[in-house]
Design a protein around this motif. Sequence first.
Motif: not given
Length: 398
Positions: A9-23
Amino acid sequence: MGSQGVSNENISLRLNASETKGKIITCKAAVAYGPGEPFVVEQIHVKPPQKSEVRIKILYTSICHTDLSGWLGENEAQRAYPRIFGHEASGIVESVGEGVKDIEEGDIVIPIFNGECGSCSYCKSDKTNMCESFGVNPMKKVMENDGSSRFSTIDGKPIFHFMNTSTFVEYTVVHSACVVKLQHDLSHSLKKLTLISCGVSTGVGAAWNSANVHSGSSVAVFGLGAVGLAVAEGARSRGASKIIGVDINPDKFIKAQAMGITDFINPRDEEKPVHERIKEITGGGVDYSFDCAGNINVLREAFLSAHRGWGLTVILGVHATPELLPFHPMELFDGRRIIGSVFGGFKGKTQLPHFAKECIHGVVRLDNFISHELPFEEINKAFDLLTNGKSIRCILNM
């Protein structure tokens, strides 16, 4: 969930963070719209973290009596709706705001309602675990930075925060002073470590830090909810020889025995006051008594149960305004003492990482506190269990 599950789950979050960061994130939350009204599980908006703030993906959250009291609106001055309650949780950092140095994206963390900024006079003192800006404050309903909320309904109406945390939501935003970073090798135990963000730390810490229970001592615990049982667990781990549990719910006694309770008293079964019964059992009173009930009459019984000359009473229960202490000042001349304890005297960011390791190494048995697990969508059922005295801690899986 095993370690591999959290790791993935942590790996998935790291990959998805670029899509949500700052948004703005659209996610699920349990929103309370009025005192005692059923929680509405719905989609809301969560804004990005601002300066010194952290946005956390909540993995597990649980329910404390403080959530119950706040949801019911028992203190009218503290009412604020719509609101996202919850203050006992664990999760993974999705993103951090400007200026956050000690926490990074992907860290496993627990939010804490009694923060530690590290720079105020309180945080610098070894005599208290209070924090001038981020200490426990049930009146606070917005973020410190700009006095506004990071939550809103889909149509843009603000949703208030709760106790520096607000964890009944898939993503929350808290100040970095209220975030404790745990070692990553504890990720496999994150579910049960949820409990140290409030109840277990409050009870165990009251026994360890506030009272400093010693080996061979006698203890009385009034109120055998999660906090009271945590006091018993803390006293057991310190080697207390006699731990007396007092509660009107006989169903709690069997579970309490596993936590170290050696003697049980149900006030409804007694013909004499509880403190007199305790004096009979102990030969004069206990070394330490703990009020975990938040009832003035119970507090007086706890106080009188403490041994004359040296007994200490510790208040953990939350008492309603405008109740006052139920004894005359001259009664303190008998040598009994009384103190309050918040968050078990723990300085959250400084001391909880070590406490977490102690728990995982078996010093404190966290598994005994988890009585139920439910999906987050069944939060109303979880509150029913707590209201009816059926659960110690119910973990909600997000």
